[in-house]
Write a protein that holds these residues in place. Sequence first.
Motif, PDB file in Angstrom:
ATOM      1  N   UNK A  54      41.897 -17.194  65.208  1.00  0.00           N
ATOM      2  CA  UNK A  54      40.946 -17.245  66.321  1.00  0.00           C
ATOM      3  C   UNK A  54      40.825 -15.896  67.025  1.00  0.00           C
ATOM      4  N   UNK A  55      41.468 -14.869  66.478  1.00  0.00           N
ATOM      5  CA  UNK A  55      41.394 -13.541  67.072  1.00  0.00           C
ATOM      6  C   UNK A  55      40.199 -12.765  66.537  1.00  0.00           C
ATOM      7  N   UNK A  56      40.155 -11.485  66.887  1.00  0.00           N
ATOM      8  CA  UNK A  56      39.053 -10.642  66.421  1.00  0.00           C
ATOM      9  C   UNK A  56      39.535  -9.548  65.465  1.00  0.00           C
ATOM     10  N   UNK A  57      40.738  -9.716  64.943  1.00  0.00           N
ATOM     11  CA  UNK A  57      41.293  -8.798  63.951  1.00  0.00           C
ATOM     12  C   UNK A  57      41.903  -9.589  62.813  1.00  0.00           C
ATOM     13  N   UNK A  58      42.157  -8.939  61.665  1.00  0.00           N
ATOM     14  CA  UNK A  58      42.744  -9.650  60.520  1.00  0.00           C
ATOM     15  C   UNK A  58      44.161 -10.134  60.819  1.00  0.00           C
ATOM     16  N   UNK A  59      44.479 -11.339  60.348  1.00  0.00           N
ATOM     17  CA  UNK A  59      45.796 -11.956  60.536  1.00  0.00           C
ATOM     18  C   UNK A  59      46.628 -11.734  59.276  1.00  0.00           C
ATOM     19  N   UNK A  60      47.840 -11.232  59.461  1.00  0.00           N
ATOM     20  CA  UNK A  60      48.757 -11.025  58.340  1.00  0.00           C
ATOM     21  C   UNK A  60      50.037 -11.801  58.622  1.00  0.00           C
ATOM     22  N   UNK A  61      50.423 -12.646  57.665  1.00  0.00           N
ATOM     23  CA  UNK A  61      51.696 -13.361  57.766  1.00  0.00           C
ATOM     24  C   UNK A  61      52.714 -12.529  57.002  1.00  0.00           C
ATOM     25  N   UNK A  62      53.691 -11.991  57.712  1.00  0.00           N
ATOM     26  CA  UNK A  62      54.695 -11.124  57.102  1.00  0.00           C
ATOM     27  C   UNK A  62      55.796 -11.919  56.417  1.00  0.00           C
ATOM     28  N   UNK A  63      56.249 -13.010  57.060  1.00  0.00           N
ATOM     29  CA  UNK A  63      57.362 -13.803  56.529  1.00  0.00           C
ATOM     30  C   UNK A  63      57.226 -15.250  56.964  1.00  0.00           C
ATOM     31  N   UNK A  64      57.776 -16.135  56.151  1.00  0.00           N
ATOM     32  CA  UNK A  64      57.949 -17.545  56.509  1.00  0.00           C
ATOM     33  C   UNK A  64      59.365 -17.901  56.089  1.00  0.00           C
ATOM     34  N   UNK A  65      60.228 -18.138  57.075  1.00  0.00           N
ATOM     35  CA  UNK A  65      61.645 -18.370  56.805  1.00  0.00           C
ATOM     36  C   UNK A  65      62.020 -19.779  57.239  1.00  0.00           C
ATOM     37  N   UNK A  66      62.581 -20.552  56.313  1.00  0.00           N
ATOM     38  CA  UNK A  66      63.015 -21.916  56.613  1.00  0.00           C
ATOM     39  C   UNK A  66      64.455 -21.902  57.093  1.00  0.00           C
ATOM     40  N   UNK A  67      64.809 -22.901  57.902  1.00  0.00           N
ATOM     41  CA  UNK A  67      66.165 -22.997  58.449  1.00  0.00           C
ATOM     42  C   UNK A  67      67.174 -23.492  57.425  1.00  0.00           C
ATOM     43  N   UNK A  68      66.706 -23.876  56.242  1.00  0.00           N
ATOM     44  CA  UNK A  68      67.593 -24.452  55.229  1.00  0.00           C
ATOM     45  C   UNK A  68      67.014 -24.162  53.855  1.00  0.00           C
ATOM     46  N   UNK A  69      67.873 -24.029  52.864  1.00  0.00           N
ATOM     47  CA  UNK A  69      67.417 -23.786  51.502  1.00  0.00           C
ATOM     48  C   UNK A  69      66.692 -24.967  50.874  1.00  0.00           C
ATOM     49  N   UNK A  70      66.800 -26.135  51.491  1.00  0.00           N
ATOM     50  CA  UNK A  70      66.132 -27.325  50.969  1.00  0.00           C
ATOM     51  C   UNK A  70      64.656 -27.356  51.370  1.00  0.00           C
ATOM     52  N   UNK A  71      64.230 -26.407  52.194  1.00  0.00           N
ATOM     53  CA  UNK A  71      62.859 -26.354  52.681  1.00  0.00           C
ATOM     54  C   UNK A  71      62.219 -25.050  52.207  1.00  0.00           C
ATOM     55  N   UNK A  72      61.073 -25.169  51.519  1.00  0.00           N
ATOM     56  CA  UNK A  72      60.419 -23.987  50.967  1.00  0.00           C
ATOM     57  C   UNK A  72      58.987 -23.888  51.493  1.00  0.00           C
ATOM     58  N   UNK A  73      58.680 -22.833  52.267  1.00  0.00           N
ATOM     59  CA  UNK A  73      57.312 -22.621  52.729  1.00  0.00           C
ATOM     60  C   UNK A  73      56.551 -21.679  51.792  1.00  0.00           C
ATOM     61  N   UNK A  74      55.272 -21.945  51.586  1.00  0.00           N
ATOM     62  CA  UNK A  74      54.387 -21.048  50.831  1.00  0.00           C
ATOM     63  C   UNK A  74      53.232 -20.698  51.758  1.00  0.00           C
ATOM     64  N   UNK A  75      52.899 -19.422  51.827  1.00  0.00           N
ATOM     65  CA  UNK A  75      51.892 -18.954  52.772  1.00  0.00           C
ATOM     66  C   UNK A  75      50.976 -17.928  52.101  1.00  0.00           C
ATOM     67  N   UNK A  76      49.769 -17.730  52.651  1.00  0.00           N
ATOM     68  CA  UNK A  76      48.851 -16.747  52.069  1.00  0.00           C
ATOM     69  C   UNK A  76      49.397 -15.328  52.231  1.00  0.00           C
ATOM     70  N   UNK A  77      49.313 -14.549  51.189  1.00  0.00           N
ATOM     71  CA  UNK A  77      49.810 -13.170  51.218  1.00  0.00           C
ATOM     72  C   UNK A  77      48.715 -12.180  51.652  1.00  0.00           C
ATOM     73  N   UNK A  78      47.458 -12.559  51.486  1.00  0.00           N
ATOM     74  CA  UNK A  78      46.348 -11.682  51.862  1.00  0.00           C
ATOM     75  C   UNK A  78      45.981 -11.884  53.328  1.00  0.00           C
ATOM     76  N   UNK A  79      45.426 -10.846  53.971  1.00  0.00           N
ATOM     77  CA  UNK A  79      45.002 -10.995  55.372  1.00  0.00           C
ATOM     78  C   UNK A  79      43.929 -12.076  55.522  1.00  0.00           C
ATOM     79  N   UNK A  80      43.992 -12.794  56.626  1.00  0.00           N
ATOM     80  CA  UNK A  80      43.009 -13.830  56.951  1.00  0.00           C
ATOM     81  C   UNK A  80      42.046 -13.204  57.962  1.00  0.00           C
ATOM     82  N   UNK A  81      40.770 -13.150  57.613  1.00  0.00           N
ATOM     83  CA  UNK A  81      39.767 -12.526  58.480  1.00  0.00           C
ATOM     84  C   UNK A  81      39.540 -13.367  59.740  1.00  0.00           C
TER      85      UNK A  81
END
Length: 137
Positions: A54-81
């Motif tokens: 909802x901003x006016x600049x590109x969004x970059x997700x640098x990291x997604x870290x789960x609190x446990x190895x049993x949980x795996x997050x997948x996130x977009x690597x490219x900037x979101x306009x």
Amino acid sequence: MKKTLFTTFFILVGILFAYARGTANIAFETTTHNFGTFSADTPVVTCKFKFKNTGDGPLVIHQAIASCGCTVPKYPKNPIKPGESGEITVTYDGTGKFPGYFRKTISLRTNSENEVTRLYIEGDMTPGDPDKAQTTK
């Protein structure tokens, strides 16, 4: 004198460049997902967290870290306009875990106004069918 002017010029150009690219802002539909009750016979569950820049600049997700190895997050690597949407897919694998209630945290590091955003998953894994465990051996 020339060094001072040169340094000042580059600082001003850097500031103008930073303002010109805008600021990203990540906005989630929801930050918590409850899987409800599920059996240890099917211990892998997945959900999606939808978000929008909802901003006016590109969004970059640098990291997604789960609190446990049993949980795996997948996130977009490219900037979101600005104005575009994306999703974070989170998989919980309760294989070999003790049945019961769980709550896990996924910490996202972004270039958004709020640099760290936390997502939560929770659920209640019930014991599996003991007859099924014996027939699969």
